[in-house]
Design an enzyme around this catalytic site. Structure first.
Site, short mmCIF file in Angstrom:
data_model
loop_
_atom_site.label_atom_id
_atom_site.label_comp_id
_atom_site.label_asym_id
_atom_site.label_seq_id
_atom_site.Cartn_x
_atom_site.Cartn_y
_atom_site.Cartn_z
N LYS A 77 0.86 -1.18 -0.01
CA LYS A 77 -0.21 -0.11 0.18
C LYS A 77 0.89 1.43 -0.03
O LYS A 77 2.11 1.10 -0.16
CB LYS A 77 -1.15 -0.11 1.28
CG LYS A 77 -1.77 -1.14 1.41
CD LYS A 77 -2.64 -1.46 0.22
CE LYS A 77 -3.41 -2.89 0.13
NZ LYS A 77 -4.24 -3.37 0.95
C1 LIG Z 1 -5.27 -4.63 1.28
C2 LIG Z 1 -6.44 -4.38 1.50
C3 LIG Z 1 -7.31 -4.79 2.66
C4 LIG Z 1 -6.79 -5.31 3.65
O1 LIG Z 1 -5.62 -4.87 4.38
P1 LIG Z 1 -4.64 -5.63 5.36
O2 LIG Z 1 -3.87 -4.52 6.15
O3 LIG Z 1 -3.78 -6.31 4.59
O4 LIG Z 1 -5.52 -6.57 6.39
C5 LIG Z 1 -8.59 -4.26 2.90
N1 LIG Z 1 -9.21 -3.86 1.67
C6 LIG Z 1 -8.79 -3.63 0.62
C7 LIG Z 1 -9.34 -2.88 -0.26
C8 LIG Z 1 -7.29 -3.98 0.63
O5 LIG Z 1 -6.61 -3.65 -0.87
#
Ligand SMILES: *Cc1c(COP(=O)(O)O)cnc(C)c1O
Length: 392
Positions: A192
């Protein structure tokens, strides 16, 4: 970056950017009295609240845990329904199932791959209690319209902003301000925009939700003298509700504070790369990028193109293999969640539920996008993608 023998480095579709400041910030915590439950968590939460303009922030072990607790904090009756995007990671829908709610899936707008007030509205029934719009690829959904739908139908709203920290909508409102929602959830997974290793957070302007999120994160336990039913001594604590250990550590939050300082730089580099790709791919008849809505200032997490595989004369697996052979990673975001075996088997969902999301899924491919990509890396990606069309 080049490999030892002049072989170009492999470019993944996304990756973190960690510099010496980040390393120093984590090292300082490692040598401090608190590795977890120390001052860095509150510091990161305060920085996120300031950045987004929300009154409160609660940081979590990851965004999946944050989504779980965001839904739990709403205290919705089991069997009630929630609506999220068909085009998302499974966590956006699993958070409803964790809480005994029934996930429903809204179709997307073809240009942005985002849900809209109209596509969400089409899924709202008498049993619906919550909407979970997802700001896909970093582009904010039309939150004023979604907020108006929620008010009209008496629904709560949780924004899944796992892709969208740093994004600003067409009205100048930062994602996370919760101007048209109850809560906003962020992810700090390394792929991210900013990272804490694993990590997540919820922002809200609602004091009661803030309190519920704080309890749920740590076993449902309070030590707050103002809340205790009895107070026999300083060792005493009370469990008020069924919570979890979803805490984030000080090590992670020190990294988060350091990363957040770089968000504007990350954002401008990400936007510059997106502009360069858009310009380089303009006019290719077999490629369509996603479209940013006018006035929106997205901090792009993904660069997605839609490819006409029939015109290219090869399928997606072959395209991905050709790109990989040129040292370029790619990925598919997303398989419509309701087509996953668990969803089919648990809720009886079936192909054809969201035609636009299925059509989009058949064509989509995410290309490398992260701040450390050099102009030469971007040129390599452009050349490899354009070469897919030779013979098309
Ligand atoms: C990455 C992601 C999540 C989950 O995030 P984590 O921190 O890995 O639990 C939830 N929603 C979306 C749209 C994502 O891309």
């Amino acid at each position: 970056m080049s490999g030892a023998a002049g072989t170009p480095a492999f470019l993944p579709y996304g990756r973190q950017s960690i510099d010496a400041d980040d390393v120093a910030a984590v090292q300082a915590v490692l040598q401090s009295p608190f590795l977890t439950q120390g001052p860095e968590v509150a510091r990161f939460e305060a920085a996120l609240a300031e950045r987004t303009g929300a009154r409160y922030c609660v940081a979590f072990a990851n965004a999946t845990a944050a989504l779980h607790c965001a839904v739990a904090a709403l205290d919705l009756p089991p069997g009630a329904e929630g609506v999220t995007s068909a085009n998302t990671f499974v966590a956006s829908a699993n958070c409803l199932a964790y809480n005994g709610l029934v996930p429903r899936f809204a179709d997307i707008d073809a240009q942005t791959a985002n849900v809209t007030a109209a596509t969400l509205s089409a899924c709202v029934t008498a049993a619906t209690r919550v909407l979970i719009p997802v700001h896909f690829a970093g582009q904010p959904c039309d939150m004023p319209a979604i907020g108006a739908l929620a008010r009209e139908r008496g629904l709560r709203v949780i924004e899944d902003a796992a892709h969208a920290i740093g994004s600003v909508d067409a009205h100048g409102i930062p994602v996370g301000a919760c101007a048209h929602s109850d809560m906003t959830v962020f992810s700090f997974h390394p792929v991210k925009t900013i990272t804490t290793g694993e990590g997540g957070a919820v922002t809200t302007n609602d004091a009661a939700l803030h309190e519920a999120l704080t309890l749920l994160r740590s076993h449902g336990i309070t030590k707050d003298p103002a809340r205790l039913r009895t107070n026999p001594g300083p060792w005493h604590y009370e469990q008020e509700r069924l919570g979890f250990n979803y805490r984030i550590t000080d090590l992670q939050c020190a990294l988060g504070v350091s990363q957040l300082r770089k968000l504007d730089a990350f954002k401008s580099r990400r936007r510059a790369i997106v502009s360069a790709y858009d310009a380089a791919f303009a006019g290719l008849p077999w490629l369509r990028p996603l479209v940013e809505r006018p006035g929106t200032d997205s901090c792009f997490h993904l660069y997605v193109v839609r490819l006409d595989f029939a015109a290219l004369g090869c399928d997606r697996a072959a395209v991905m293999a050709r790109l990989a052979a040129a040292g370029i990673g790619s990925q598919v975001h997303y398989i419509p969640v309701y087509t996953q075996p668990w969803y089919r088997e648990t809720y009886g969902t079936h192909d054809g539920l969201c035609p636009e999301a299925e059509h989009y899924f058949a064509e989509c491919l995410s290309l490398p996008l992260y701040p450390a990509l050099t102009d030469a890396d971007v040129a390599r990606v452009v050349a490899a993608v354009r070469a897919l069309g030779s013979g098309a």
